[in-house]
Design an enzyme around this catalytic site. Structure first.
Site, PDB file in Angstrom:
ATOM      1  CG  ASP A   8      72.159  53.569 -54.032  1.00  0.00           C
ATOM      2  OD1 ASP A   8      72.614  52.998 -52.868  1.00  0.00           O
ATOM      3  OD2 ASP A   8      71.792  54.737 -54.157  1.00  0.00           O
ATOM      4  CB  CYS A  65      70.361  55.012 -51.212  1.00  0.00           C
ATOM      5  SG  CYS A  65      69.718  56.478 -50.681  1.00  0.00           S
ATOM      6  CB  THR A  67      71.167  60.373 -47.901  1.00  0.00           C
ATOM      7  OG1 THR A  67      70.286  60.497 -48.919  1.00  0.00           O
ATOM      8  CG2 THR A  67      72.501  61.285 -48.412  1.00  0.00           C
ATOM      9  CG  HIS A  98      53.010  58.737 -33.531  1.00  0.00           C
ATOM     10  ND1 HIS A  98      53.408  60.073 -33.238  1.00  0.00           N
ATOM     11  CD2 HIS A  98      53.036  57.927 -32.573  1.00  0.00           C
ATOM     12  CE1 HIS A  98      53.425  60.090 -31.943  1.00  0.00           C
ATOM     13  NE2 HIS A  98      53.249  58.773 -31.404  1.00  0.00           N
ATOM     14  CG  HIS A 133      48.775  57.771 -34.036  1.00  0.00           C
ATOM     15  ND1 HIS A 133      49.173  59.124 -33.837  1.00  0.00           N
ATOM     16  CD2 HIS A 133      48.919  57.148 -32.637  1.00  0.00           C
ATOM     17  CE1 HIS A 133      49.853  59.160 -32.891  1.00  0.00           C
ATOM     18  NE2 HIS A 133      49.559  58.026 -31.959  1.00  0.00           N
TER      19      HIS A 133
END
Length: 147
Positions: A8, A65, A67, A98, A133
């Site tokens: 963004d 972005c 965060t 994992h 996993h």
């Protein structure tokens, strides 16, 4: 590796730098936008990358972005996507090993470009571990079917 990347406005500068960084390392990079740092809505760009990965047009996706959190939330709405918001290289490796994470989301405001490059390197160089996993990832996939 075929990669799809977007951001963004808050992640635009780092996205631009990462496109060059990844291309220099021989990856095929599809830049899904935006074309400049004008204000945009992150879900629009998260969807483009997530669909590229889900549809097989890209092996993995990267989103940036402010965060990384909003991008992860939006990308995870696309079936088949396991997007992870990562701020440390070891977490990126563990997410691939994992969880078979297939979209990496990054913070363009709170994590330096150099650290994000290290996170991307760890993400791209780690394979899914399978084994114990695999059953857990299958259960995640089953959750999508229950929607």
């Amino acid at each position: 590796m075929r990669l799809s990347i977007a951001s963004d406005h808050a992640g635009f500068d780092q996205k631009q730098a990462l496109v060059g960084y990844l291309a220099e390392r021989g990856h095929e990079v599809a830049d899904r936008g935006p074309a400049d740092d004008g204000r945009v809505d992150y879900p629009d760009f998260a969807e483009k990358v997530a669909r590229d990965v889900a549809d097989g047009a890209a092996d993995l996706g990267i989103l940036v972005c402010g965060t990384g959190i909003g991008m992860a939330v939006a990308a995870n709405k696309v079936d088949g996507i396991r997007a992870v918001n990562v701020v440390r290289p070891d977490f990126a490796a563990l997410a691939r090993e994992h969880n078979d994470a297939n979209v990496l989301t990054l913070s363009g405001r709170f994590v330096s470009l150099e650290e994000n490059e290290a996170i991307v390197d760890a993400f791209l160089s780690t394979a899914f571990g399978g084994g114990r996993h695999a059953g857990r990832v299958a259960k995640i996939h089953d959750l999508e079917r229950k929607r």
